[in-house]
Write a protein that holds these residues in place. Structure first.
Motif, PDB file in Angstrom:
ATOM      1  N   LEU A 161      15.959   6.628  18.018  1.00  0.00           N
ATOM      2  CA  LEU A 161      15.358   6.113  16.561  1.00  0.00           C
ATOM      3  C   LEU A 161      13.777   6.807  16.741  1.00  0.00           C
ATOM      4  O   LEU A 161      13.205   6.822  15.744  1.00  0.00           O
ATOM      5  CB  LEU A 161      15.114   4.450  16.751  1.00  0.00           C
ATOM      6  N   ALA A 162      13.207   6.887  17.824  1.00  0.00           N
ATOM      7  CA  ALA A 162      11.774   7.278  17.782  1.00  0.00           C
ATOM      8  C   ALA A 162      11.702   8.895  17.825  1.00  0.00           C
ATOM      9  O   ALA A 162      12.581   9.720  17.576  1.00  0.00           O
ATOM     10  CB  ALA A 162      11.269   7.218  19.227  1.00  0.00           C
ATOM     11  N   ASP A 163      10.546   9.015  17.355  1.00  0.00           N
ATOM     12  CA  ASP A 163       9.933  10.832  17.457  1.00  0.00           C
ATOM     13  C   ASP A 163       9.397  11.091  18.630  1.00  0.00           C
ATOM     14  O   ASP A 163       9.503  12.208  18.866  1.00  0.00           O
ATOM     15  CB  ASP A 163       8.748  10.586  16.194  1.00  0.00           C
ATOM     16  N   GLY A 164       9.044  10.006  19.659  1.00  0.00           N
ATOM     17  CA  GLY A 164       8.450  10.566  20.893  1.00  0.00           C
ATOM     18  C   GLY A 164       8.861   9.524  21.819  1.00  0.00           C
ATOM     19  O   GLY A 164       9.077   8.211  21.602  1.00  0.00           O
ATOM     20  N   TRP A 165       8.664   9.780  23.119  1.00  0.00           N
ATOM     21  CA  TRP A 165       9.005   8.971  24.262  1.00  0.00           C
ATOM     22  C   TRP A 165       7.647   9.114  25.161  1.00  0.00           C
ATOM     23  O   TRP A 165       7.208  10.244  25.595  1.00  0.00           O
ATOM     24  CB  TRP A 165      10.281   9.627  24.928  1.00  0.00           C
ATOM     25  N   GLN A 203       0.760  -1.245   0.152  1.00  0.00           N
ATOM     26  CA  GLN A 203      -0.035   0.060  -0.163  1.00  0.00           C
ATOM     27  C   GLN A 203       0.854   1.244   0.108  1.00  0.00           C
ATOM     28  O   GLN A 203       2.161   1.066   0.202  1.00  0.00           O
ATOM     29  CB  GLN A 203      -0.852   0.009   1.051  1.00  0.00           C
ATOM     30  N   PRO A 204       0.283   2.406  -0.321  1.00  0.00           N
ATOM     31  CA  PRO A 204       1.224   3.524  -0.402  1.00  0.00           C
ATOM     32  C   PRO A 204       2.110   3.627   0.868  1.00  0.00           C
ATOM     33  O   PRO A 204       1.790   3.727   1.998  1.00  0.00           O
ATOM     34  CB  PRO A 204       0.183   4.764  -0.401  1.00  0.00           C
ATOM     35  N   PRO A 205       3.211   4.299   0.795  1.00  0.00           N
ATOM     36  CA  PRO A 205       4.151   4.467   1.743  1.00  0.00           C
ATOM     37  C   PRO A 205       3.575   5.382   2.819  1.00  0.00           C
ATOM     38  O   PRO A 205       2.868   6.539   2.378  1.00  0.00           O
ATOM     39  CB  PRO A 205       5.507   5.030   1.085  1.00  0.00           C
ATOM     40  N   ALA A 206       4.092   5.197   4.175  1.00  0.00           N
ATOM     41  CA  ALA A 206       3.479   6.461   5.001  1.00  0.00           C
ATOM     42  C   ALA A 206       4.569   6.600   5.997  1.00  0.00           C
ATOM     43  O   ALA A 206       4.498   6.497   7.173  1.00  0.00           O
ATOM     44  CB  ALA A 206       2.430   5.557   5.652  1.00  0.00           C
ATOM     45  N   PRO A 207       5.731   7.214   5.565  1.00  0.00           N
ATOM     46  CA  PRO A 207       6.738   7.742   6.214  1.00  0.00           C
ATOM     47  C   PRO A 207       6.499   8.676   7.310  1.00  0.00           C
ATOM     48  O   PRO A 207       7.260   8.755   8.337  1.00  0.00           O
ATOM     49  CB  PRO A 207       8.088   8.208   5.415  1.00  0.00           C
ATOM     50  N   GLU A 208       5.366   9.435   7.201  1.00  0.00           N
ATOM     51  CA  GLU A 208       5.137  10.552   8.174  1.00  0.00           C
ATOM     52  C   GLU A 208       4.547  10.035   9.246  1.00  0.00           C
ATOM     53  O   GLU A 208       4.089  10.617  10.163  1.00  0.00           O
ATOM     54  CB  GLU A 208       4.125  11.587   7.575  1.00  0.00           C
ATOM     55  N   VAL A 209       4.066   8.533   9.502  1.00  0.00           N
ATOM     56  CA  VAL A 209       3.707   8.179  10.582  1.00  0.00           C
ATOM     57  C   VAL A 209       4.634   8.285  11.773  1.00  0.00           C
ATOM     58  O   VAL A 209       5.757   7.776  11.829  1.00  0.00           O
ATOM     59  CB  VAL A 209       3.351   6.505  10.686  1.00  0.00           C
ATOM     60  N   PRO A 210       4.299   8.991  13.046  1.00  0.00           N
ATOM     61  CA  PRO A 210       5.324   9.186  14.260  1.00  0.00           C
ATOM     62  C   PRO A 210       4.972   7.747  14.874  1.00  0.00           C
ATOM     63  O   PRO A 210       4.296   7.053  15.182  1.00  0.00           O
ATOM     64  CB  PRO A 210       4.639  10.133  14.890  1.00  0.00           C
ATOM     65  N   ILE A 211       6.419   7.559  15.129  1.00  0.00           N
ATOM     66  CA  ILE A 211       6.769   6.533  16.186  1.00  0.00           C
ATOM     67  C   ILE A 211       7.090   6.911  17.312  1.00  0.00           C
ATOM     68  O   ILE A 211       8.203   7.589  17.570  1.00  0.00           O
ATOM     69  CB  ILE A 211       7.921   5.345  15.531  1.00  0.00           C
ATOM     70  N   TRP A 212       6.343   6.599  18.526  1.00  0.00           N
ATOM     71  CA  TRP A 212       6.865   6.787  19.862  1.00  0.00           C
ATOM     72  C   TRP A 212       7.340   5.516  20.487  1.00  0.00           C
ATOM     73  O   TRP A 212       6.343   4.419  20.450  1.00  0.00           O
ATOM     74  CB  TRP A 212       5.355   7.413  20.614  1.00  0.00           C
ATOM     75  N   VAL A 213       8.191   5.669  21.430  1.00  0.00           N
ATOM     76  CA  VAL A 213       8.619   4.363  21.904  1.00  0.00           C
ATOM     77  C   VAL A 213       8.173   4.462  23.608  1.00  0.00           C
ATOM     78  O   VAL A 213       8.719   5.478  24.072  1.00  0.00           O
ATOM     79  CB  VAL A 213      10.144   4.113  21.776  1.00  0.00           C
ATOM     80  N   ALA A 214       7.917   3.304  23.997  1.00  0.00           N
ATOM     81  CA  ALA A 214       7.705   3.518  25.649  1.00  0.00           C
ATOM     82  C   ALA A 214       9.012   2.625  26.239  1.00  0.00           C
ATOM     83  O   ALA A 214       9.475   1.574  25.604  1.00  0.00           O
ATOM     84  CB  ALA A 214       6.529   2.459  26.065  1.00  0.00           C
ATOM     85  N   ALA A 215       9.831   3.403  26.974  1.00  0.00           N
ATOM     86  CA  ALA A 215      10.970   2.995  27.534  1.00  0.00           C
ATOM     87  C   ALA A 215      11.087   3.439  28.833  1.00  0.00           C
ATOM     88  O   ALA A 215      11.061   4.587  29.312  1.00  0.00           O
ATOM     89  CB  ALA A 215      12.224   3.330  26.641  1.00  0.00           C
ATOM     90  N   LEU A 216      11.698   2.431  29.549  1.00  0.00           N
ATOM     91  CA  LEU A 216      12.047   2.783  31.279  1.00  0.00           C
ATOM     92  C   LEU A 216      13.491   2.539  31.602  1.00  0.00           C
ATOM     93  O   LEU A 216      14.362   3.227  32.099  1.00  0.00           O
ATOM     94  CB  LEU A 216      11.217   2.050  32.145  1.00  0.00           C
ATOM     95  N   GLY A 217      14.092   1.468  30.961  1.00  0.00           N
ATOM     96  CA  GLY A 217      15.379   1.029  31.349  1.00  0.00           C
ATOM     97  C   GLY A 217      16.551   1.660  30.402  1.00  0.00           C
ATOM     98  O   GLY A 217      16.040   2.525  29.352  1.00  0.00           O
ATOM     99  N   HIS A 271      20.834  16.651  13.773  1.00  0.00           N
ATOM    100  CA  HIS A 271      19.750  17.655  13.066  1.00  0.00           C
ATOM    101  C   HIS A 271      18.090  16.994  13.277  1.00  0.00           C
ATOM    102  O   HIS A 271      17.270  17.596  12.925  1.00  0.00           O
ATOM    103  CB  HIS A 271      19.862  17.411  11.357  1.00  0.00           C
ATOM    104  N   ALA A 272      18.157  15.956  14.122  1.00  0.00           N
ATOM    105  CA  ALA A 272      16.760  15.569  14.428  1.00  0.00           C
ATOM    106  C   ALA A 272      16.160  16.558  15.322  1.00  0.00           C
ATOM    107  O   ALA A 272      16.729  17.343  16.444  1.00  0.00           O
ATOM    108  CB  ALA A 272      16.785  14.269  14.951  1.00  0.00           C
ATOM    109  N   GLN A 273      14.532  16.740  15.450  1.00  0.00           N
ATOM    110  CA  GLN A 273      14.138  17.347  16.225  1.00  0.00           C
ATOM    111  C   GLN A 273      13.743  16.723  17.596  1.00  0.00           C
ATOM    112  O   GLN A 273      14.055  15.430  17.703  1.00  0.00           O
ATOM    113  CB  GLN A 273      12.606  17.667  15.683  1.00  0.00           C
ATOM    114  N   ALA A 274      13.779  17.412  18.655  1.00  0.00           N
ATOM    115  CA  ALA A 274      13.596  16.811  19.882  1.00  0.00           C
ATOM    116  C   ALA A 274      12.531  16.103  20.239  1.00  0.00           C
ATOM    117  O   ALA A 274      11.494  16.083  19.522  1.00  0.00           O
ATOM    118  CB  ALA A 274      13.472  18.087  21.129  1.00  0.00           C
ATOM    119  N   LEU A 275      12.787  14.998  20.855  1.00  0.00           N
ATOM    120  CA  LEU A 275      11.638  13.976  21.233  1.00  0.00           C
ATOM    121  C   LEU A 275      10.308  14.631  21.740  1.00  0.00           C
ATOM    122  O   LEU A 275      10.266  15.564  22.554  1.00  0.00           O
ATOM    123  CB  LEU A 275      12.176  13.121  22.285  1.00  0.00           C
ATOM    124  N   THR A 276       9.140  13.926  21.184  1.00  0.00           N
ATOM    125  CA  THR A 276       7.782  14.508  21.856  1.00  0.00           C
ATOM    126  C   THR A 276       7.813  13.747  23.113  1.00  0.00           C
ATOM    127  O   THR A 276       7.751  12.560  23.039  1.00  0.00           O
ATOM    128  CB  THR A 276       6.786  14.373  21.048  1.00  0.00           C
TER     129      THR A 276
END
Length: 344
Positions: free
Chosen positions: A173-177, A149-163, A204-209
């Motif tokens: 690697l993520a857009d958000g935390w 299906q059409p690429p969707a590179p704009e989908v934000p990926i947020w990662v849940a992480a504690l360790g 050059h990456a934007q700060a994490l959300t």
């Protein structure tokens, strides 16, 4: 941090689909920015998110989160691209390494090298969403396929992480935390540390959300509201493996965690307790009481996170859910400012 941006999150123990959808519709009307649906061992969150998307107009809908043990990267990419279409671009893919209890006890998968598993999943999903072919590790002789299906590179990926190791995956690697149960006063320093690591790895990456917030409950009886959030915290510490008890202990509250565990030898999502000598844990992880009390308690969180995502305890009555969403919502003036800024 950007003040007065608010989101809503649920726990995996909340399995009343009709209540979840109704809460999302109200959150959309009230100007919340994100509504996050988790996935544990109950509901499959993805059709619930699709239903929410079709019944809302503005709010972002997020997987909060999908476990990297329960789906292949290819399945995660298909899910994300499909929900991106269904939502009209309002979907956020949340990924996490989950817990040993869930990976092994439900998915029958050895919980080995979770940070590496998370890193590989984020990398492969991102590549597929960009239209690249699948990265084949176990069947290298096969012809790698692309997402059909059409690429969707704009989908934000947020990662849940504690360790430490999974947090590095989020930083690089993520857009958000989207951390769970991080003390309010510890959150800004943790976020700053991750953003420094991010700036070093990807200059050059934007700060994490940063999307995080307290377990929140409103009731005319402040004691009843305390009981709701206390039961939820006690459940997370005593019944969800040791990840949360270790994390909160490592944040400086080991004595209080011990007191909570001792007070809840058989924890229940609705009947747990936080003893008075562990009150500071409630102060740092929860907002509860009357409408005015909760509004006041949320103000420091606006300076700790980009999107203050209140977590609704499971099993709340609709009366309490409605009161909580009304109390925590951004004001009409704040909503109009965010709309002018183009914030969804």
């Amino acid at each position: 941090m950007t003040a007065c941006r608010r989101g809503v999150g649920l726990t995996p123990m909340e399995t009343r689909r009709d209540v979840i959808v109704r809460a999302a519709m109200l959150a959309d009307e009230l100007g919340y920015e994100v509504f996050a649906v988790p996935e544990g061992w109950g509901l499959d969150s993805t059709p619930v998110l699709a239903e929410i998307a079709l019944r809302t107009a503005r709010i972002q809908v997020a997987s909060g989160v999908l476990s990297v043990w329960g789906r292949t990267p290819a399945t995660l990419a298909m899910t994300a691209a499909t929900l991106h279409q269904v939502c009209g671009g309002r979907y956020v893919l949340g990924l996490g390494a989950s817990t040993r209890a869930l990976a092994e006890g439900f998915h029958d998968t050895p919980f080995e090298h979770p940070a590496a598993k998370l890193r590989d999943a984020v990398t492969q999903v991102r590549a597929l969403l960009r239209g690249q072919p699948a990265q084949l590790h176990h069947a290298p002789a096969a012809r790698p396929l692309r997402l059909g299906q059409p690429p969707a590179p704009e989908v934000p990926i947020w990662v849940a992480a504690l360790g430490r190791h999974t947090s590095r995956v989020a930083a690089v690697l993520a857009d958000g935390w989207i951390p769970a149960l991080v003390a309010r006063d510890r959150l800004p320093a943790r976020a700053a540390q991750l953003n420094r690591l991010r700036a070093t790895a990807t200059p050059h990456a934007q700060a994490l959300t940063v999307a995080a917030g307290p377990i929140t409950a409103v009731d005319e009886n402040a004691g009843a509201a305390r009981d709701m959030v206390a039961a939820c915290i006690a459940w997370y510490l005593g019944a969800m493996g040791d990840i949360y008890s270790r994390s909160i202990s490592g944040q400086g509250y080991a004595t209080e965690v011990g007191a909570i565990l001792a007070a809840n030898p058989r924890p229940s999502p609705q009947r747990g307790t936080v003893p008075p000598d562990a009150q500071i844990v409630l102060d740092q992880l929860a907002a509860y009481g009357t409408r005015d009390q909760v509004q006041q308690q949320l103000q420091p969180w606006d300076h700790a996170a980009d999107i203050v995502t209140i977590l609704l305890p499971p099993g709340m009555s609709w009366r309490n859910i409605e009161a909580t969403l009304l109390a925590a919502a951004p004001s009409p003036r704040q909503r109009s400012v965010l709309a002018r800024q183009g914030v969804r």
